[in-house]
Design a protein around this motif. Sequence first.
Motif, short mmCIF file in Angstrom:
data_model
loop_
_atom_site.label_atom_id
_atom_site.label_comp_id
_atom_site.label_asym_id
_atom_site.label_seq_id
_atom_site.Cartn_x
_atom_site.Cartn_y
_atom_site.Cartn_z
N TYR A 37 -51.10 -56.76 -87.40
CA TYR A 37 -51.19 -55.32 -87.61
C TYR A 37 -49.95 -54.74 -88.28
N SER A 75 -55.25 -65.15 -86.80
CA SER A 75 -55.40 -64.13 -85.76
C SER A 75 -56.88 -63.81 -85.65
N ASP A 81 -60.08 -62.04 -82.83
CA ASP A 81 -60.45 -61.37 -81.58
C ASP A 81 -61.54 -62.18 -80.92
N LYS A 140 -64.68 -61.84 -78.50
CA LYS A 140 -65.60 -60.86 -77.91
C LYS A 140 -66.63 -61.63 -77.10
N THR A 144 -64.77 -56.75 -76.66
CA THR A 144 -63.56 -57.47 -77.06
C THR A 144 -62.70 -57.76 -75.84
N SER A 186 -60.14 -60.44 -75.92
CA SER A 186 -58.79 -60.79 -76.40
C SER A 186 -58.67 -60.23 -77.80
N LYS A 187 -57.68 -59.40 -77.98
CA LYS A 187 -57.50 -58.75 -79.28
C LYS A 187 -56.34 -59.45 -79.98
N ASP A 188 -56.48 -59.68 -81.27
CA ASP A 188 -55.41 -60.29 -82.08
C ASP A 188 -54.81 -61.52 -81.39
N LEU A 189 -55.67 -62.46 -81.10
CA LEU A 189 -55.18 -63.71 -80.49
C LEU A 189 -54.54 -64.55 -81.59
N ASP A 223 -63.96 -62.95 -84.07
CA ASP A 223 -63.81 -62.08 -85.25
C ASP A 223 -62.45 -62.33 -85.87
N ASN A 227 -59.21 -61.83 -87.97
CA ASN A 227 -58.38 -60.81 -88.61
C ASN A 227 -57.66 -61.42 -89.80
#
Length: 865
Positions: free
Chosen positions: A791, A806, A808, A810, A815, A817-820, A849, A851
């Motif tokens: 980010y 990176s 996510d 879900k 979601t 885990s975000k920005d794993l 998902d 990033n």
Amino acid sequence: MKTFFYFLAISLIWSSNLHAQRNTQSINSAWEFSLEKDNKTEIVNIPHTWNAEDAFQDGKEYFRGKGTYKKTIFVPQEWEQKRAFLKFEGSNQITTVFVNDEKVGAHRGGYTGFVFNISETLKIGEENEIRIEVDNTHNTDIPPLDADFNFYGGIYRDLELILTDEIHFELENEATGNMLIKTPEVSAEKAHVTFETQIVNHSQAAKNLQVSVDIFNPEKLKIETLSKKVQLSQGETKSVNFSKEINNPELWSPEAPNLYEAVAKISEENSEEILDEIDSRFGLRWFEVSTEKGFVLNGEPIKLIGANRHQDFEGLGNALPNQLHRSDYKTIKEMGANVIRTAHYPQDPEVYKICDELGLLVWTEVPVINDVTDTDAYHEVSLKMQREQILQFFNHPSIVMWGIMNEIFIRLVFNNQITEEEKEAKIKTSVELAEKLEKETKKLDPNRLSVMALHENELYNESGIADIPDVIGWNLYFGWYSPGLESFGEFLDKQHRRYPNRPLFISEYGPGADSRLQTDEPKPWDFSEAYQLKLHRSYLNQVQERDYVFGMTAWNFADFGSSFRQDSRPYINQKGLVNIDRSKKDIYHYYQARLLKEAFIYIAGKNYEKRYPKDENDSLEITIFSNAEEVKLNVNDTEFTSEVEDGIAVFELSLPEGKHQLIVTDGSVSHSREIEVKFRKNLVSEIDENSILVNLGTHVNFTDETTGEIWISDQEYKDGSFGYVGGSIYQKNDSKFQGTASDIQGTENDPLYQTMREGIEAYKFDVKKGKYRVTLLFAEPEFNASEENIYNLSEAQKKETTGLRSFDVKINGKTLSKDLNLARDYGRIRAVEISYEIKSENGISVEFDENSGKALLSGIKLEKL
Ligand code: GCB
């Protein structure tokens, strides 16, 4: 400190009525030991190495440097008239001995014995300090320079203190006091045997001596006493030799390992008193080798089939008690083998004794491996090693080949930094050294074969090095390092056409295998036991079909430590027929089926007792090893029969779910094993009773040896079932290894994390409503993966940042885990396990998902809570 040394001081018992006899005692216990890198001291026993643990530890090099052993001994008055020696069986790799701070000698090379005379430096009636410094630092003058095994440092073989009379058989030589027994001519009718000794008079006067040799037959009956009168002036050393014709000798062979014995004695003329005595066993046999007849022992052709053996063991490094050396060779014999290669160095003296006793033929070699140094010192040390090996082990009838080098051009061939001139210089010095080693070998022993092991490269022929020894061993890894099992035979045929008179031996072959990895669809580099079986079967057949190949030794008898390796068990070369703790892999039993004469039967698959076919129509393979022509399998009271081909019978069975007792027999012997069948199609509907565990990115099942859990091979999602959606099997660069060949930190279950699916979109389970735990296993496989926070980056930067990954996670749209970013959050090449609890109305869908970069997943487990 004083009391400490007092505690270590030993008083050596020297009884005066033993006056004249040699006293040999072990001096292994309670040495004060320290390493130069720290100032800790500890009390250790010999055999000892300081690398038993650190050679297997994550992320660092094992210590190569200096270790010091100290002990004080009290020397009683009686030693005044004695000679005292320290005899080492092996210490790696430079050993320097000091007595009361005075240097008595140094020895270079880690795999042969040596003796130091400490008589002159000992103080009578006092405590004396013995200090032994051992250094295993890389040394360009000492082979091996580089090799695929660990150079564990320490006094790793037994140490003896020997006290003799002033008149004694010489000990301080490259033979470490061995009487040489030569058998230059042996036939079924007659054997010509010579006995060579050296005697020393260290007394203050000239002596008239009597030297004799008693010869005992294999039934231990004395058949002859040879004797000579010898005059020895003060301080003189003299050779005293004998010879004898033995009629109708009881020959030594793998089936009948008959051993004679010789006992040599010295006494003063007209005296009954024995001043010194040494003994040795020997055997009578003859052999020859040719491309037409193969290997012929005592007139009978015999195809040599066996294994190589390294000398280390789980938890011990190379510091093994004699019993473990002995039990290895018994296991090799029980496999049906008739030959072993002590790759890549001379082994413990006990090894050659047990091979004599069991009837195993031996190729033993010096550790001139992979590379040479172009210096006189390196050449000299190599030659000395060969002399020590030959002179120390000369009398063993089991030894038939002296090895002079292994794959000497391998570093050269793979080194792209080297200039043409440097390459030429390396080739020249290697050929020169091979010529010198060959000459030295033949000078000391014209009756055995010299041999050299080569890797698959033309340079050995082009340089002429392959023409130097009597026979050639090829280390061939078709179906592993180079493609195609059938290319093995083609390669051999081509060599044979070009060099029709060159006897060939296959000195190494074999793939890595891990008993935790099972499959019915073996592939190279999957480390499955099934692929190990496929390759060995093919090689055995191809060698059996070719008479000009006189034998083969599998690589390797046991898995062994090799600190740079990162296979499915890191720091271990896994090509063993047994594991490093000597538990057997299936392939060991396969050799039994191929080689044993007595009836043998075995159901393969120690870690393959739970099977997961798709459904009732999907058959599973039950593999039997046997040396019968036909075997019967009884399961659920139904009997099936199968022919055996190449020692293998495969039953393809469709069995119902549940446990089944399998019993196989050839009519005389039987074996049974229970297997359990579970259909994949029922796993989601029966999630209450069974968790689902999947090993992603591979076709092999993995057994966790700690928990007993089986992580089944992956499958694509289909309606009503479970599986992956999208992505592809992760394959690191152009490596042959499935997944990544890295030591995954923080786990013993490396293979589970090494294989993975990359770019995966989702993993779905069509399970019913309920509460579940979903556990995801990951490992970031790229060493250079970026730890950036996605980010904080612009779109352009995202693209530039190498290996940035990176995503996510879900589950069912939420979601979790975000920005794993595995590298940033956990570190690279590290096992990561994340569990989520989830309530589901209708199935579970784990979505990834992205990033940046590609999402990946190594394993997934679904449990009903
Ligand atoms: C060889 C070497 C041996 C290795 C083996 C392997 O050719 O001679 O020392 O361990 O290959 O496993 O790669």
